[in-house]
Design an enzyme around this catalytic site. Structure first.
Site, PDB file in Angstrom:
ATOM      1  N   GLU A   6       0.868  -1.185   0.000  1.00  0.00           N
ATOM      2  CA  GLU A   6       0.000   0.000   0.000  1.00  0.00           C
ATOM      3  C   GLU A   6       0.908   1.238   0.000  1.00  0.00           C
ATOM      4  OE1 GLU A   6      -2.273   0.027   3.680  1.00  0.00           O
ATOM      5  OE2 GLU A   6      -4.100   0.401   2.537  1.00  0.00           O
TER       6      GLU A   6
ATOM      7  N   ASN B 154      -6.160  -1.173   6.739  1.00  0.00           N
ATOM      8  CA  ASN B 154      -6.517  -1.299   8.154  1.00  0.00           C
ATOM      9  C   ASN B 154      -7.798  -0.564   8.524  1.00  0.00           C
ATOM     10  OD1 ASN B 154      -4.675  -3.142   9.153  1.00  0.00           O
ATOM     11  ND2 ASN B 154      -3.044  -1.619   9.052  1.00  0.00           N
TER      12      ASN B 154
END
Ligand code: CAA
Length: 282
Positions: A148, A186
């Site tokens: 990411e 997340n």
């Protein structure tokens, strides 16, 4: 091209390994020499598995020749890219980023493997922050293809595209995110894990059946409680705290059952128990 990885825990070791197995010269740094020994051991085992399946060129011994394990950060002065992978604490990361900035040349790319701390906040500790961005790998790094990428307001877009090319060359498949707490991964994963913990806490079901639901019903490789144990319960709690503080939304609030496990030292796989007891299970 020389790459330095600062922090040689699970993530830092995996990151150093994927660069080394793809032909980069690597400085694998940790401030604790005992951790460097562990790091070399983990890398050797992982490379042996991959080599036995024909997934890497060269034996572990050959690949490890390109890795310099060191506790001396001044050795990284000629690195072209540096990955920070130390503890998920702002004070630790900010200190290490300042030391990296003081050591490498002004053009070296600097990435942070943070899973939740703001890249804009961290960029304040980097000289020439246009060469700084979040480069968030996933555990186990040698296996997981995702990375990411997170930019700050100051990141130069050309640095983002340089890093993307480097990662694709490592066999990774990156996504990009704005600097919002939890980024993409997340922000979505932690509420799932949190809700699974609440289902467990409310005795709606037991850990095995909660996890089975996701393994067999949704084809996840691990259920959410197993995954929380795998990530580390302290890490999950830290990430939830960041999300809860930054968004002020109770859907991110760390559950009491999670807090109690962390307080009692049950941190998941790495400590031998968490939602499961690994010494008994494996
Ligand atoms: N190096 C080399 N090979 C490895 C390895 C490593 N570090 N880890 C696992 N493997 C290999 C194993 O040797 C095994 O190979 P074979 O099939 O040839 O035997 C294969 O990968 C599968 O491993 P296992 O048999 O041990 O177990 P598994 O089938 O359950 O797979 C797993 C393990 C790959 C970890 C899988 O369970 C999985 O994908 N789990 C989910 C992982 C995940 O979601 N990670 C992201 C966590 S979130 C995060 O990291 C970021 C954050 O910010 C919190």
């Amino acid at each position: 091209m020389k790459v330095a990885v600062i922090g040689s825990g699970t993530m830092g070791t995996g990151i150093g390994q994927v660069f080394a197995q793809n032909g980069y010269e690597v400085y694998q740094v940790d401030f604790y020499t005992a951790q460097l020994e562990k790091s070399k051991d983990i890398m050797t085992k992982s490379l042996s598995k991959l080599h036995s399946k024909g997934l890497v060129d060269g034996s572990p011994e050959q690949i490890l020749k390109s890795v310099t394990f060191t506790d001396n950060i001044s050795q990284i002065h000629d690195a072209d890219m540096v990955m920070e992978a130390v503890f998920e604490k702002l004070e630790t990361k900010s200190d290490v980023l300042s030391r990296i900035s003081d050591t490498v040349n002004d053009k070296a790319i600097i990435g942070s493997n943070t899973s939740s701390i703001s890249i804009n906040k961290l960029s304040k500790f980097v000289k020439n922050p246009e060469r700084f961005l979040g480069v968030h790998f996933f555990n186990p790094v040698p296996i997981m293809k995702l990375v990411e990428l997170v930019t700050s307001e100051k990141t130069d877009p050309s640095k983002l595209s340089d890093v993307k090319k480097i990662l694709i060359g490592l066999g990774k498949d990156p996504v990009t995110s704005q600097d919002y707490p939890g980024f993409i991964s997340n922000r979505i994963l932690m509420p799932l894990i949190r809700e699974a913990i609440l289902v467990f806490e409310e005795h709606v079901s037991n850990a095995e059946d909660i996890d089975k639901t996701f393994r067999l019903g949704m084809n996840h490789p691990m259920g959410p409680l197993e995954l929380a144990d795998f990530i580390g319960l302290d890490v999950c709690q830290d990430i939830m705290e960041v999300l809860y503080t930054e968004y002020g939304d109770p859907r991110y609030k760390p559950p009491i059952a999670l807090r109690n496990l962390v307080l009692s030292g049950k941190l998941g796989r790495k400590s031998g128990s968490g939602f499961y007891d690994y010494e008994v299970k494996k």
